[in-house]
Structure formats: structure tokens, C-alpha cells
Design a protein around this motif. Structure first.
Motif, PDB file in Angstrom:
ATOM      1  N   ILE A  39     -41.082 -21.206 -61.889  1.00 49.56           N
ATOM      2  CA  ILE A  39     -40.101 -22.293 -61.774  1.00 49.56           C
ATOM      3  C   ILE A  39     -39.999 -23.048 -63.182  1.00 49.56           C
ATOM      4  O   ILE A  39     -40.928 -23.248 -63.933  1.00 49.56           O
ATOM      5  CB  ILE A  39     -40.717 -23.448 -60.672  1.00 49.56           C
ATOM      6  CG1 ILE A  39     -40.639 -22.829 -59.458  1.00 49.56           C
ATOM      7  CG2 ILE A  39     -39.515 -24.621 -60.819  1.00 49.56           C
ATOM      8  CD1 ILE A  39     -41.245 -23.797 -58.445  1.00 49.56           C
ATOM      9  N   ASP A  40     -38.682 -23.377 -63.730  1.00 51.43           N
ATOM     10  CA  ASP A  40     -38.632 -24.104 -64.927  1.00 51.43           C
ATOM     11  C   ASP A  40     -38.958 -25.546 -64.976  1.00 51.43           C
ATOM     12  O   ASP A  40     -38.687 -26.204 -63.841  1.00 51.43           O
ATOM     13  CB  ASP A  40     -37.137 -23.797 -65.263  1.00 51.43           C
ATOM     14  CG  ASP A  40     -36.782 -24.263 -66.798  1.00 51.43           C
ATOM     15  OD1 ASP A  40     -37.889 -24.605 -67.400  1.00 51.43           O
ATOM     16  OD2 ASP A  40     -35.633 -24.272 -67.235  1.00 51.43           O
ATOM     17  N   GLU A  41     -39.596 -25.780 -65.937  1.00 52.99           N
ATOM     18  CA  GLU A  41     -40.184 -27.139 -65.935  1.00 52.99           C
ATOM     19  C   GLU A  41     -38.894 -28.318 -66.221  1.00 52.99           C
ATOM     20  O   GLU A  41     -39.094 -29.256 -65.485  1.00 52.99           O
ATOM     21  CB  GLU A  41     -41.091 -27.172 -67.109  1.00 52.99           C
ATOM     22  CG  GLU A  41     -42.547 -26.550 -67.047  1.00 52.99           C
ATOM     23  CD  GLU A  41     -43.497 -26.932 -68.051  1.00 52.99           C
ATOM     24  OE1 GLU A  41     -43.038 -27.683 -68.898  1.00 52.99           O
ATOM     25  OE2 GLU A  41     -44.629 -26.630 -67.935  1.00 52.99           O
ATOM     26  N   ASP A  42     -37.921 -27.715 -66.838  1.00 51.09           N
ATOM     27  CA  ASP A  42     -36.764 -28.681 -66.843  1.00 51.09           C
ATOM     28  C   ASP A  42     -36.195 -29.082 -65.618  1.00 51.09           C
ATOM     29  O   ASP A  42     -35.708 -30.225 -65.064  1.00 51.09           O
ATOM     30  CB  ASP A  42     -35.842 -28.002 -67.658  1.00 51.09           C
ATOM     31  CG  ASP A  42     -36.260 -28.057 -69.226  1.00 51.09           C
ATOM     32  OD1 ASP A  42     -37.086 -28.916 -69.736  1.00 51.09           O
ATOM     33  OD2 ASP A  42     -35.759 -27.354 -70.287  1.00 51.09           O
TER      34      ASP A  42
ATOM     35  N   ALA B   7     -35.688 -32.712 -63.489  1.00 48.59           N
ATOM     36  CA  ALA B   7     -34.518 -33.184 -63.124  1.00 48.59           C
ATOM     37  C   ALA B   7     -34.741 -33.747 -61.524  1.00 48.59           C
ATOM     38  O   ALA B   7     -34.214 -34.781 -61.218  1.00 48.59           O
ATOM     39  CB  ALA B   7     -33.374 -32.276 -63.317  1.00 48.59           C
ATOM     40  N   GLU B   8     -35.270 -32.753 -60.814  1.00 48.93           N
ATOM     41  CA  GLU B   8     -35.470 -32.868 -59.540  1.00 48.93           C
ATOM     42  C   GLU B   8     -36.350 -34.185 -59.142  1.00 48.93           C
ATOM     43  O   GLU B   8     -36.213 -35.181 -58.315  1.00 48.93           O
ATOM     44  CB  GLU B   8     -36.193 -31.666 -58.702  1.00 48.93           C
ATOM     45  CG  GLU B   8     -36.494 -31.982 -57.428  1.00 48.93           C
ATOM     46  CD  GLU B   8     -37.029 -30.715 -56.663  1.00 48.93           C
ATOM     47  OE1 GLU B   8     -37.169 -30.701 -55.506  1.00 48.93           O
ATOM     48  OE2 GLU B   8     -37.117 -29.668 -57.380  1.00 48.93           O
ATOM     49  N   LEU B   9     -37.421 -34.488 -60.246  1.00 52.14           N
ATOM     50  CA  LEU B   9     -38.089 -35.653 -59.919  1.00 52.14           C
ATOM     51  C   LEU B   9     -37.441 -36.784 -60.157  1.00 52.14           C
ATOM     52  O   LEU B   9     -37.422 -38.044 -59.374  1.00 52.14           O
ATOM     53  CB  LEU B   9     -39.420 -35.282 -61.153  1.00 52.14           C
ATOM     54  CG  LEU B   9     -40.328 -36.567 -61.082  1.00 52.14           C
ATOM     55  CD1 LEU B   9     -41.069 -36.575 -59.583  1.00 52.14           C
ATOM     56  CD2 LEU B   9     -41.565 -36.534 -62.070  1.00 52.14           C
ATOM     57  N   ASP B  10     -36.435 -36.785 -61.364  1.00 48.71           N
ATOM     58  CA  ASP B  10     -35.653 -37.969 -61.582  1.00 48.71           C
ATOM     59  C   ASP B  10     -34.759 -37.964 -60.500  1.00 48.71           C
ATOM     60  O   ASP B  10     -34.524 -39.478 -59.945  1.00 48.71           O
ATOM     61  CB  ASP B  10     -34.834 -37.657 -62.837  1.00 48.71           C
ATOM     62  CG  ASP B  10     -35.776 -37.500 -64.088  1.00 48.71           C
ATOM     63  OD1 ASP B  10     -36.906 -38.127 -63.972  1.00 48.71           O
ATOM     64  OD2 ASP B  10     -35.325 -37.051 -64.940  1.00 48.71           O
TER      65      ASP B  10
END
Length: 220
Positions: A158-161, A165-168
Motif C-alpha cells: 500500500i502506498d503511503e500517500d 489521503a484516506e486518513l485526511d
């Protein structure tokens, strides 16, 4: 021969310093009591001499007082000698006891050294180092087992970016869920009428009438 000359008496235990010290101290205390009695007599004679005039009678009392004083000096000298003897014996007794304690300590230390040597012979340094190496190897093997058991299988990368984005976005959704504007709308809604609805009717003049259209008589 024993009948003619008799048997020799069995020898008692040799005297020790502790008993001698106690005996000398007892004699010194006895002399102190004698000195105390002489002090009483001296005080009596001295009081008599104060009340007497110069003359033969006063001289006789004075001679008695001098004799008592001489005895007192002799007793004091004897007491001082006994006290010095007691002190010397106490010092000797202390030295002897210290030497005995030192010998006991040395003997105990010798015994301890022998026991340590005997125990040390049973301990092999090579065996201890071998045991330490085995323990170190076993700990490393245990760590390898733990790492193997905690290994993940089939986990996609899984890409950290994308995660950030999902966390935001998740944070925005939580803020939306916490919106309380609906409470303001509920507060501005018209109030619910209070009381129980009534079946009463009125005519065109506003007078209450019953079910037959006749004016109602007010209750008294």
C-alpha cells in the motif's frame, strides 16, 4: 601408703581474672563503707570543736579527730591500690579475650578458605563458558522462531500517500458527523400546542353550543 599419708586433695579449677576482679572490687566497696563511717565521725568531732572553747577538752576531741582522719587516709590509700589492681586485671582480661577472639576469627577464616578451595575445584570455567555459549545460541534460535511466526503472508503493498489521503478524508467525515446544525433547526420549529384537544363547538356568534346546536349552560 594411702592410709598412712592420705590421698592428695583434687586440685580445683585455677583462678581466673574475672573472679579476681570481682573479689578486689568487693574489697574496695567494703573500704568505701568504712571511709563513709569515718566521715560521719569526723563531722561530729568537727561540730563539737566549733562549740568548745580552747582548752584541754577541745584538744582531746581534736586528737580523736586527727586519729580518725589518719585512719581515713590509710583506707583511702588501700582503696586506691585495690582500684588500680582491678583496673590492671581488667586490661589484662580484655587483652586475653581479644587474643581469643582474634584466634577464633583466624580459625574461621582458614576454614572458609578451605571450603572455598574445595568448592572452586568443583567449578569448571570451561563448563561455565560452554553453558553460556549454549544459552546464547538458544536465545538466537528463539528469536528466529518468533520472527518466523510473526511473518505476514499475502499482504498487498500500500502506498503511503494513499494512506495519508484516506486518513485526511476520514477526518472530514468525522467532522461532518459532528455537525450540530440540525439542533438549531429543531429549536426554530413551531412549538407543539399544549393541552388535550376539545370537542366543543361555537355558533356564528361565538357562543358555545352542544351537539344539538343549543347554547351550553355555563357550569357553576
Amino acid at each position: 601408703m594411702n592410709r598412712l599419708f592420705g590421698r592428695a586433695k583434687p586440685k580445683g579449677p585455677p583462678p581466673n581474672l574475672t573472679d579476681c576482679i570481682g573479689s578486689v572490687d568487693g574489697r574496695a566497696e567494703s573500704i568505701d563503707k568504712k571511709i563513709a563511717r569515718l566521715d560521719v565521725e569526723l563531722a561530729k568531732y568537727k561540730d563539737q570543736m566549733k562549740k568548745m572553747r580552747e582548752g584541754g577538752a577541745k584538744n582531746m576531741v581534736k586528737q580523736k579527730a586527727m586519729r580518725i582522719l589518719k585512719q581515713k587516709r590509710m583506707y583511702e590509700q588501700q582503696r586506691d591500690n585495690l582500684m588500680q589492681q582491678s583496673f590492671n586485671m581488667e586490661q589484662a582480661n580484655y587483652t586475653i579475650q581479644s587474643l581469643k577472639d582474634t584466634k577464633t576469627t583466624v580459625d574461621a577464616m582458614k576454614t572458609g578458605v578451605k571450603e572455598m578451595k574445595k568448592a572452586y575445584k568443583q567449578v569448571k570455567i570451561d563448563q561455565i563458558e560452554n553453558i553460556q555459549d549454549q544459552l546464547e545460541d538458544m536465545m538466537e534460535e528463539a528469536n528466529d522462531v518468533q520472527e518466523a511466526l510473526s511473518r505476514s503472508y499475502g499482504t498487498p503493498e500500500i502506498d503511503e500517500d494513499d494512506l495519508e489521503a484516506e486518513l485526511d478524508a476520514l477526518g472530514d467525515e468525522l467532522l461532518a458527523d459532528e455537525d450540530s446544525s440540525y439542533l438549531d433547526e429543531a429549536a426554530s420549529a413551531p412549538s407543539i400546542p399544549e393541552g388535550v384537544p376539545s370537542d366543543a363547538k361555537t355558533n356564528k356568534d361565538g357562543v358555545l353550543v352542544d351537539e344539538f346546536g343549543l347554547p351550553q349552560i355555563p357550569a357553576t
